[in-house]
Design an enzyme around this catalytic site. Structure first.
Site, PDB file in Angstrom:
ATOM      1  N   CYS A 272       0.806  -1.224   0.000  1.00  0.00           N
ATOM      2  CA  CYS A 272       0.000   0.000   0.000  1.00  0.00           C
ATOM      3  C   CYS A 272       0.837   1.271   0.000  1.00  0.00           C
ATOM      4  O   CYS A 272       0.297   2.367  -0.158  1.00  0.00           O
ATOM      5  CB  CYS A 272      -0.909   0.015   1.218  1.00  0.00           C
TER       6      CYS A 272
ATOM      7  N   ASP B  89       2.355   2.552   2.563  1.00  0.00           N
ATOM      8  CA  ASP B  89       2.383   3.194   3.872  1.00  0.00           C
ATOM      9  C   ASP B  89       3.731   2.987   4.545  1.00  0.00           C
ATOM     10  O   ASP B  89       4.432   2.020   4.249  1.00  0.00           O
ATOM     11  CB  ASP B  89       1.285   2.611   4.775  1.00  0.00           C
TER      12      ASP B  89
ATOM     13  N   CYS C  89      -2.588   2.760   7.837  1.00  0.00           N
ATOM     14  CA  CYS C  89      -4.028   2.720   8.056  1.00  0.00           C
ATOM     15  C   CYS C  89      -4.336   2.307   9.494  1.00  0.00           C
ATOM     16  O   CYS C  89      -3.446   2.033  10.293  1.00  0.00           O
ATOM     17  CB  CYS C  89      -4.638   1.698   7.108  1.00  0.00           C
TER      18      CYS C  89
ATOM     19  N   CYS D   6      -1.006  -5.303   6.515  1.00  0.00           N
ATOM     20  CA  CYS D   6      -0.729  -4.123   7.349  1.00  0.00           C
ATOM     21  C   CYS D   6       0.082  -4.520   8.583  1.00  0.00           C
ATOM     22  O   CYS D   6       0.910  -3.750   9.064  1.00  0.00           O
ATOM     23  CB  CYS D   6      -2.019  -3.466   7.791  1.00  0.00           C
TER      24      CYS D   6
HETATM   25 FE1  FES Z   1      -1.252   0.261   4.342  1.00  0.00          FE
HETATM   26 FE2  FES Z   1      -2.770  -0.944   6.054  1.00  0.00          FE
HETATM   27  S1  FES Z   1      -3.351  -0.292   4.089  1.00  0.00           S
HETATM   28  S2  FES Z   1      -0.712  -0.432   6.248  1.00  0.00           S
END
Ligand code: FES
Length: 146
Positions: A34, A36, A59, A103
């Site tokens: 993702c 992140d 998230c 995640c």
């Molecule tokens: Fe990226 Fe959860 S969607 S860490």
């Protein structure tokens, strides 16, 4: 309900959030799925993780798993923190929806990266294989690890 009460609790009241000015090890990792990112700080004394802090642009599930992960490694020997798996963290949270399991990997990897940074900064010898999950493109491309 998609998320367990524990996930909601750790998401809404994350433990150990913040920065650490005098960290002994800092791990910063990104999630390939993702995009992140997560930063983890550890303080170590006599081989024990005495304090942990984390910051994330992740998230809700990433926040909840990191929060739980910090609780699980605080006060533990560094070797034990290295054994921490994202599955164990997800279990401690009474489960995560399957689409959110990636995640939880962020927390596990950030802990490992922080420990590696601690080892590097303090000249502690280690086996690099300890920090290889065997799933990065580099190893696959070179056929070094299955
Ligand atoms: Fe990226 Fe959860 S969607 S860490």
């Amino acid at each position: 309900m998609l998320y367990s009460e524990k996930v909601m609790d750790h998401f809404q009241n994350p433990r150990n959030v913040g920065k650490m000015e005098d960290a002994d090890g800092i791990g910063e990792v990104g999630n390939a799925v993702c995009g992140d990112i997560m930063k983890m700080y550890i303080k170590v004394k006599d081989g024990i993780i005495t304090d942990v802090k984390f910051n994330t642009f992740g998230c809700g599930s990433a926040i909840a798993t990191s929060s739980m992960a910090t609780e699980m490694i605080k006060g533990k020997p560094i070797e034990e923190a290295l054994q921490l798996s994202n599955k164990a963290v997800a279990e401690a949270l009474d489960g995560l929806p399957p689409v959110k399991m990636h995640c939880s990997v962020l927390a596990e990897e950030a802990v490992r990266a922080a420990v590696k940074d601690y080892y590097d900064k303090h000249g502690i010898a280690y086996d690099p294989a300890q920090f290889c999950a065997g799933d990065c493109a580099h190893c696959h491309d070179h056929g070094e690890k299955e």
